[in-house]
Design a protein around this motif. Structure first.
Motif, mmCIF file in Angstrom:
data_model
loop_
_atom_site.group_PDB
_atom_site.id
_atom_site.type_symbol
_atom_site.label_atom_id
_atom_site.label_comp_id
_atom_site.label_asym_id
_atom_site.label_seq_id
_atom_site.Cartn_x
_atom_site.Cartn_y
_atom_site.Cartn_z
ATOM 1 N N LEU A 95 10.828 -11.715 -6.484
ATOM 2 C CA LEU A 95 11.190 -10.630 -7.152
ATOM 3 C C LEU A 95 12.014 -9.763 -6.524
ATOM 4 O O LEU A 95 12.872 -9.076 -7.092
ATOM 5 C CB LEU A 95 9.873 -9.750 -7.733
ATOM 6 C CG LEU A 95 9.052 -10.488 -8.754
ATOM 7 C CD1 LEU A 95 7.795 -9.682 -8.759
ATOM 8 C CD2 LEU A 95 9.661 -10.576 -10.138
ATOM 9 N N GLY A 96 11.748 -9.850 -5.138
ATOM 10 C CA GLY A 96 12.578 -8.805 -4.389
ATOM 11 C C GLY A 96 13.781 -9.680 -3.458
ATOM 12 O O GLY A 96 14.342 -9.221 -2.528
ATOM 13 N N GLY A 97 14.084 -10.825 -3.907
ATOM 14 C CA GLY A 97 14.949 -11.604 -3.243
ATOM 15 C C GLY A 97 14.526 -12.302 -1.996
ATOM 16 O O GLY A 97 15.396 -12.958 -1.375
ATOM 17 N N GLY A 98 13.218 -12.312 -1.951
ATOM 18 C CA GLY A 98 12.621 -13.007 -0.825
ATOM 19 C C GLY A 98 13.114 -12.354 0.632
ATOM 20 O O GLY A 98 12.851 -13.317 1.808
ATOM 21 N N LEU A 99 13.591 -11.113 0.680
ATOM 22 C CA LEU A 99 14.243 -10.617 2.029
ATOM 23 C C LEU A 99 12.937 -10.360 2.918
ATOM 24 O O LEU A 99 11.929 -10.124 2.539
ATOM 25 C CB LEU A 99 14.596 -9.436 1.559
ATOM 26 C CG LEU A 99 16.010 -9.458 0.838
ATOM 27 C CD1 LEU A 99 16.332 -8.014 0.404
ATOM 28 C CD2 LEU A 99 17.385 -10.145 1.532
ATOM 29 N N ARG A 100 13.186 -10.399 4.141
ATOM 30 C CA ARG A 100 12.492 -9.901 5.612
ATOM 31 C C ARG A 100 13.089 -8.891 5.860
ATOM 32 O O ARG A 100 14.266 -9.258 6.440
ATOM 33 C CB ARG A 100 12.207 -11.198 6.131
ATOM 34 C CG ARG A 100 11.606 -12.258 5.498
ATOM 35 C CD ARG A 100 11.421 -13.533 6.507
ATOM 36 N NE ARG A 100 10.834 -14.660 5.910
ATOM 37 C CZ ARG A 100 9.752 -15.321 6.104
ATOM 38 N NH1 ARG A 100 9.119 -14.880 7.243
ATOM 39 N NH2 ARG A 100 9.694 -16.231 5.484
ATOM 40 N N PHE A 101 12.472 -7.770 6.532
ATOM 41 C CA PHE A 101 13.150 -6.840 7.228
ATOM 42 C C PHE A 101 12.107 -6.084 8.030
ATOM 43 O O PHE A 101 10.817 -6.305 7.752
ATOM 44 C CB PHE A 101 13.917 -5.785 6.387
ATOM 45 C CG PHE A 101 13.295 -5.288 5.172
ATOM 46 C CD1 PHE A 101 12.769 -4.048 5.109
ATOM 47 C CD2 PHE A 101 13.277 -6.135 3.938
ATOM 48 C CE1 PHE A 101 12.298 -3.498 3.884
ATOM 49 C CE2 PHE A 101 12.489 -5.489 3.004
ATOM 50 C CZ PHE A 101 12.160 -4.349 2.874
ATOM 51 N N ARG A 102 12.516 -5.165 8.869
ATOM 52 C CA ARG A 102 11.793 -4.421 9.751
ATOM 53 C C ARG A 102 11.988 -2.923 9.674
ATOM 54 O O ARG A 102 12.639 -2.227 10.591
ATOM 55 C CB ARG A 102 11.723 -5.024 11.184
ATOM 56 C CG ARG A 102 11.527 -6.408 11.236
ATOM 57 C CD ARG A 102 10.135 -6.637 11.765
ATOM 58 N NE ARG A 102 9.256 -5.419 12.168
ATOM 59 C CZ ARG A 102 8.736 -5.748 13.632
ATOM 60 N NH1 ARG A 102 8.755 -6.926 14.049
ATOM 61 N NH2 ARG A 102 7.905 -4.638 14.261
ATOM 62 N N PRO A 103 11.758 -2.237 8.668
ATOM 63 C CA PRO A 103 12.063 -0.827 8.386
ATOM 64 C C PRO A 103 11.148 0.087 9.424
ATOM 65 O O PRO A 103 10.031 -0.265 9.845
ATOM 66 C CB PRO A 103 11.757 -0.647 6.925
ATOM 67 C CG PRO A 103 10.391 -1.327 6.766
ATOM 68 C CD PRO A 103 10.876 -2.651 7.569
ATOM 69 N N VAL A 104 11.629 1.197 9.696
ATOM 70 C CA VAL A 104 10.961 2.205 10.511
ATOM 71 C C VAL A 104 10.446 3.165 9.454
ATOM 72 O O VAL A 104 11.088 3.722 8.572
ATOM 73 C CB VAL A 104 11.918 2.782 11.304
ATOM 74 C CG1 VAL A 104 11.431 4.246 12.202
ATOM 75 C CG2 VAL A 104 12.591 2.097 12.392
ATOM 76 N N VAL A 105 8.899 3.873 9.625
ATOM 77 C CA VAL A 105 8.262 4.675 9.095
ATOM 78 C C VAL A 105 9.004 6.002 9.419
ATOM 79 O O VAL A 105 9.168 6.309 10.548
ATOM 80 C CB VAL A 105 6.822 4.617 9.225
ATOM 81 C CG1 VAL A 105 5.849 5.705 8.584
ATOM 82 C CG2 VAL A 105 6.293 3.029 8.952
#
Length: 143
Positions: free
Chosen positions: A52-62
């Motif tokens: 649903l979200g394009g299968g993306l992987r990422f490491r965001p910062v809080v």
């Protein structure tokens, strides 16, 4: 800037909604297959989206962590201002003990206009997430 936002009322207190939102068990979640790490300002999360979200992987910062009121992170594609997403959840208490969930993301950067179609699908993913969070939090609150 492009904003995607949803709002959902949940028949559970903000503390319960927060605990479900930040729990490592994602078996209930149709949007965030993985969402873990320390939910503290400055920490990096590990996020993997479903199809649903394009299968993306990422490491965001809080960038905001105020339990049980607000959680916000900033994700980037490669370089700042190329494709940035500021993703957030705000939990407002409702009379009677419920919660109003505000779920949104602000997209900014040079590539945002090229992603218009996928950003429309993102709203569908947010709605699926919101419904699943509501179901899980209400079941947890009424045990």
């Amino acid at each position: 800037m492009t904003r995607v936002e949803t709002t959902t009322d949940i028949d559970a207190p903000p503390e319960t909604v927060w605990s479900v939102l930040t729990a490592p068990d994602r078996g209930w979640d149709p949007f965030f297959v993985r969402l873990d790490g320390r939910f503290a300002v400055g920490d990096r999360l590990r996020v993997r989206l479903s199809d649903l979200g394009g299968g993306l992987r990422f490491r965001p910062v809080v960038v905001v962590a105020d339990p049980p009121h607000e959680l916000v992170w900033l994700g980037r594609l490669l370089l700042p201002r190329l494709f940035d997403g500021r993703h957030g959840f705000r939990l407002d208490p409702l009379p009677g003990g419920g919660t109003r969930l505000h779920h949104g993301e602000d997209f900014r950067g040079l590539l945002v206009p090229l992603a218009a179609a996928s950003l429309r699908r993102t709203a569908d993913g947010f709605r699926a997430f919101d419904a699943a969070l509501r179901e899980r939090a209400e079941a947890t609150a009424h045990v």
